[in-house]
Design a protein around this motif. Structure first.
Motif, PDB file in Angstrom:
ATOM      1  N   PHE A  22      -1.672 -11.340   6.020  1.00  0.00           N
ATOM      2  CA  PHE A  22      -1.833 -10.013   5.429  1.00  0.00           C
ATOM      3  C   PHE A  22      -1.583 -10.027   3.922  1.00  0.00           C
ATOM      4  CE2 PHE A  22      -1.213  -8.174   9.796  1.00  0.00           C
ATOM      5  CZ  PHE A  22      -2.484  -7.602   9.857  1.00  0.00           C
ATOM      6  N   LEU A  23      -0.596 -10.811   3.471  1.00  0.00           N
ATOM      7  CA  LEU A  23      -0.361 -10.934   2.030  1.00  0.00           C
ATOM      8  C   LEU A  23      -1.562 -11.550   1.327  1.00  0.00           C
ATOM      9  CD1 LEU A  23       3.379 -12.029   1.769  1.00  0.00           C
ATOM     10  CD2 LEU A  23       2.353  -9.925   0.893  1.00  0.00           C
ATOM     11  N   PHE A  24      -2.170 -12.560   1.939  1.00  0.00           N
ATOM     12  CA  PHE A  24      -3.341 -13.199   1.340  1.00  0.00           C
ATOM     13  C   PHE A  24      -4.498 -12.205   1.238  1.00  0.00           C
ATOM     14  CE2 PHE A  24      -7.116 -16.046   1.593  1.00  0.00           C
ATOM     15  CZ  PHE A  24      -6.921 -16.697   0.384  1.00  0.00           C
ATOM     16  N   ILE A  25      -4.716 -11.449   2.293  1.00  0.00           N
ATOM     17  CA  ILE A  25      -5.773 -10.427   2.273  1.00  0.00           C
ATOM     18  C   ILE A  25      -5.468  -9.383   1.203  1.00  0.00           C
ATOM     19  CG2 ILE A  25      -6.826  -8.554   3.602  1.00  0.00           C
ATOM     20  CD1 ILE A  25      -6.451 -10.402   6.085  1.00  0.00           C
ATOM     21  N   TYR A  26      -4.206  -8.983   1.090  1.00  0.00           N
ATOM     22  CA  TYR A  26      -3.803  -8.016   0.069  1.00  0.00           C
ATOM     23  C   TYR A  26      -4.104  -8.547  -1.333  1.00  0.00           C
ATOM     24  CZ  TYR A  26      -0.683  -5.732  -3.248  1.00  0.00           C
ATOM     25  OH  TYR A  26      -0.181  -5.120  -4.349  1.00  0.00           O
ATOM     26  N   VAL A  27      -3.761  -9.816  -1.586  1.00  0.00           N
ATOM     27  CA  VAL A  27      -3.987 -10.413  -2.908  1.00  0.00           C
ATOM     28  C   VAL A  27      -5.481 -10.475  -3.213  1.00  0.00           C
ATOM     29  CG1 VAL A  27      -3.836 -12.592  -4.185  1.00  0.00           C
ATOM     30  CG2 VAL A  27      -1.827 -11.681  -3.039  1.00  0.00           C
ATOM     31  N   ILE A  28      -6.275 -10.867  -2.236  1.00  0.00           N
ATOM     32  CA  ILE A  28      -7.727 -10.962  -2.452  1.00  0.00           C
ATOM     33  C   ILE A  28      -8.317  -9.574  -2.726  1.00  0.00           C
ATOM     34  CG2 ILE A  28      -9.937 -11.612  -1.415  1.00  0.00           C
ATOM     35  CD1 ILE A  28      -8.083 -13.955  -2.192  1.00  0.00           C
ATOM     36  N   ILE A  29      -7.910  -8.576  -1.963  1.00  0.00           N
ATOM     37  CA  ILE A  29      -8.421  -7.218  -2.175  1.00  0.00           C
ATOM     38  C   ILE A  29      -7.948  -6.675  -3.526  1.00  0.00           C
ATOM     39  CG2 ILE A  29      -8.252  -4.823  -1.360  1.00  0.00           C
ATOM     40  CD1 ILE A  29      -8.261  -5.976   1.501  1.00  0.00           C
ATOM     41  N   ARG A  30      -6.687  -6.926  -3.862  1.00  0.00           N
ATOM     42  CA  ARG A  30      -6.146  -6.424  -5.128  1.00  0.00           C
ATOM     43  C   ARG A  30      -6.857  -7.031  -6.329  1.00  0.00           C
ATOM     44  NH1 ARG A  30      -0.556  -8.572  -7.056  1.00  0.00           N
ATOM     45  NH2 ARG A  30      -1.997 -10.252  -7.501  1.00  0.00           N
ATOM     46  N   ASP A  31      -7.102  -8.348  -6.279  1.00  0.00           N
ATOM     47  CA  ASP A  31      -7.720  -9.041  -7.410  1.00  0.00           C
ATOM     48  C   ASP A  31      -9.245  -8.998  -7.372  1.00  0.00           C
ATOM     49  OD1 ASP A  31      -5.159  -9.647  -8.153  1.00  0.00           O
ATOM     50  OD2 ASP A  31      -5.244 -11.727  -7.485  1.00  0.00           O
ATOM     51  N   LEU A  81      -0.129 -20.237   0.900  1.00  0.00           N
ATOM     52  CA  LEU A  81       1.183 -19.754   0.489  1.00  0.00           C
ATOM     53  C   LEU A  81       1.401 -19.943  -1.009  1.00  0.00           C
ATOM     54  CD1 LEU A  81       3.823 -18.510   1.469  1.00  0.00           C
ATOM     55  CD2 LEU A  81       4.674 -20.827   1.854  1.00  0.00           C
ATOM     56  N   ALA A  82       1.012 -21.087  -1.552  1.00  0.00           N
ATOM     57  CA  ALA A  82       1.157 -21.335  -2.989  1.00  0.00           C
ATOM     58  C   ALA A  82       0.287 -20.373  -3.797  1.00  0.00           C
ATOM     59  CB  ALA A  82       0.799 -22.785  -3.314  1.00  0.00           C
ATOM     60  N   TYR A  83      -0.908 -20.089  -3.315  1.00  0.00           N
ATOM     61  CA  TYR A  83      -1.793 -19.139  -4.003  1.00  0.00           C
ATOM     62  C   TYR A  83      -1.160 -17.750  -4.020  1.00  0.00           C
ATOM     63  CZ  TYR A  83      -5.987 -16.676  -5.448  1.00  0.00           C
ATOM     64  OH  TYR A  83      -6.874 -15.904  -6.148  1.00  0.00           O
ATOM     65  N   ILE A  84      -0.604 -17.336  -2.901  1.00  0.00           N
ATOM     66  CA  ILE A  84       0.031 -16.023  -2.813  1.00  0.00           C
ATOM     67  C   ILE A  84       1.209 -15.937  -3.783  1.00  0.00           C
ATOM     68  CG2 ILE A  84       1.410 -14.515  -1.327  1.00  0.00           C
ATOM     69  CD1 ILE A  84      -0.337 -15.509   1.020  1.00  0.00           C
ATOM     70  N   VAL A  85       2.047 -16.962  -3.791  1.00  0.00           N
ATOM     71  CA  VAL A  85       3.221 -16.957  -4.668  1.00  0.00           C
ATOM     72  C   VAL A  85       2.795 -16.883  -6.132  1.00  0.00           C
ATOM     73  CG1 VAL A  85       5.161 -18.361  -5.475  1.00  0.00           C
ATOM     74  CG2 VAL A  85       4.739 -18.101  -3.024  1.00  0.00           C
ATOM     75  N   GLN A  86       1.798 -17.677  -6.506  1.00  0.00           N
ATOM     76  CA  GLN A  86       1.307 -17.633  -7.884  1.00  0.00           C
ATOM     77  C   GLN A  86       0.755 -16.258  -8.239  1.00  0.00           C
ATOM     78  OE1 GLN A  86      -1.174 -20.950  -9.361  1.00  0.00           O
ATOM     79  NE2 GLN A  86      -0.906 -21.732  -7.279  1.00  0.00           N
TER      80      GLN A  86
END
Length: 116
Positions: free
Chosen positions: A34-43, A103-108
Motif C-alpha cells: 500500500f505504501l508503494f502504491i501511495y508513493v506511485i500515485i502521489r508522484d 522497500l528502498a524505493y519507498i524509503v527514498q
C-alpha cells in the motif's frame, strides 16, 4: 493431499513459520504494498534515479531472504537436494531482491518528500 487449496497453503505456511510470524509477514507485505502504491500515485511516476539507487539494495534483499528461510527451516546449503530445491532457492532470492528494492524505493521517496 489430492488437491492444493488456499486453506492447505495457509496451514502449511502457518506450520512452517508459526502463526504469529506468518501473519506478521503478511501484514508487513500488505503495508509495504500500500505504501508503494501511495508513493506511485502521489508522484504520478516511478523516478529513475530513485529506482536505480533502490536496485543497489537487491543483492542484500536476496541474501536476507535466503538467510531468513534457512534460519526458519533450520537448513543450510548442504540440505539442497535437487533441481526443485535450487529453483525454490532462486525464487526466494528473487522475492527478497524485489522486496528490498521496493522497500528502498519507498524509503527514498518518503524521506525526500519530507526534506522539501
Amino acid at each position: 493431499m489430492n488437491e492444493l487449496t488456499l486453506s492447505t497453503l495457509l496451514a502449511v505456511f502457518e506450520e512452517m513459520f508459526g502463526r504469529h510470524l506468518f501473519w506478521g509477514l503478511v501484514i508487513a507485505c500488505t503495508i509495504i504494498a500500500f505504501l508503494f502504491i501511495y508513493v506511485i500515485i502521489r508522484d504520478n511516476k516511478i523516478e529513475a534515479k530513485r529506482l536505480v539507487r533502490a536496485e543497489l539494495w537487491a543483492p542484500v534483499g536476496a541474501a536476507i531472504g535466503i538467510a531468513f528461510v534457512f534460519f526458519i527451516t533450520s537448513s543450510n546449503f548442504a540440505d539442497i537436494g535437487g533441481p526443485i530445491d535450487v529453483i525454490v532457492l532462486i525464487l526466494i532470492a528473487v522475492a527478497g531482491a524485489v522486496g528490498m528494492t521496493i522497500l528502498a524505493y519507498i524509503v527514498q521517496s518518503l524521506s525526500s518528500s519530507q526534506k522539501s
